[in-house]
Design a protein around this motif. Structure first.
Motif, short mmCIF file in Angstrom:
data_model
loop_
_atom_site.label_atom_id
_atom_site.label_comp_id
_atom_site.label_asym_id
_atom_site.label_seq_id
_atom_site.Cartn_x
_atom_site.Cartn_y
_atom_site.Cartn_z
N MET A 3 -2.44 9.90 0.39
CA MET A 3 -1.59 8.86 -0.19
C MET A 3 -0.91 8.05 0.91
O MET A 3 -0.83 6.82 0.85
N THR A 4 -0.42 8.76 1.94
CA THR A 4 0.26 8.10 3.05
C THR A 4 -0.63 7.08 3.73
O THR A 4 -0.21 5.97 4.04
N GLU A 5 -1.90 7.46 3.95
CA GLU A 5 -2.82 6.57 4.64
C GLU A 5 -3.10 5.31 3.82
O GLU A 5 -3.25 4.22 4.37
N TYR A 6 -3.17 5.46 2.49
CA TYR A 6 -3.39 4.30 1.62
C TYR A 6 -2.21 3.33 1.70
O TYR A 6 -2.40 2.11 1.73
N ILE A 7 -1.00 3.92 1.71
CA ILE A 7 0.20 3.08 1.79
C ILE A 7 0.24 2.32 3.11
O ILE A 7 0.52 1.11 3.16
N ALA A 9 -2.28 1.55 4.99
CA ALA A 9 -3.34 0.54 4.98
C ALA A 9 -2.89 -0.70 4.20
O ALA A 9 -3.16 -1.84 4.60
N PHE A 10 -2.19 -0.45 3.09
CA PHE A 10 -1.65 -1.54 2.26
C PHE A 10 -0.66 -2.37 3.07
O PHE A 10 -0.68 -3.61 3.04
#
Length: 199
Positions: A1-5, A7-8
């Protein structure tokens, strides 16, 4: 989840300071992740420190206003029914509500420094129809030092900016102690005024 945030947020970086501000208007985006990353951008020379702090603070003020609006215009039934879709649980709302009832409007400032209530305190402020300008000023004043510290730590750690959140936790006991002292002063003054006007 952290990586997606992250990246966003990297995508929003294309919009420079406005992108940073925009990222922090989303309450599901933890400031503890975004601000150290902004500090790393300062380290790289892509941003300047104080404009980044200002953008982060403004974004961190707009974000809570969304929850404030949900509380003010949606009401408690709406929050309890649909809050789960925003990762808001009933017991969290109750905890923040009790905190607001106990300490009054000043929690819009003080609660920003306290884990467990700092995000959701906006909801009872809205439910109580607290003056929106006062709410915004309290939120801005509380968000400013938090933003400045996290961005500075991200700048200091440079490529290791992800360690900034853990480093900030080392200072948490001192920050909380200071807030407790300020809260005590605030309550004493509030009670004194109430007693004076009650005569």
């Amino acid at each position: 989840m952290t990586e997606y945030i992250l990246a966003f947020v990297e995508i929003l970086k294309e919009f420079s300071y406005f992108g940073l501000m925009l990222a922090l208007t989303f309450e599901f985006v933890p400031a503890e992740l975004v601000l150290p990353l902004a500090g790393y951008w300062v380290y790289q020379g892509d941003m300047s420190y104080w404009p980044a702090v200002l953008a982060g603070t403004v974004g961190g003020t707009f974000g809570p206003l969304t929850l404030y609006a949900l509380g003010r215009y949606g009401g408690r039934p709406f929050i309890l029914k649909y809050g789960k879709y925003l990762f808001i649980r009933e017991h969290q709302v109750e905890k923040a509500d009790l905190f607001f009832q106990k300490y009054g409007a000043g929690v819009a400032f003080f609660a920003r420094f306290l884990p467990g209530v700092r995000t959701l305190i906006s909801i009872p402020c809205g439910l109580a129809k607290m003056n929106v300008w006062l709410f915004s000023i309290y939120t801005f004043c509380a968000t400013l030092p938090i933003t400045a510290v996290y961005i500075y730590l991200g700048y200091t750690f440079g490529p290791h900016y992800k360690q900034a959140a853990a480093a900030a936790e080392d200072y948490s006991p001192f920050i909380i102690a200071g807030i407790v002292v300020l809260l005590g002063i605030y309550i004493a003054i509030k009670n004194k005024w109430s007693y004076s006007f009650g005569k």
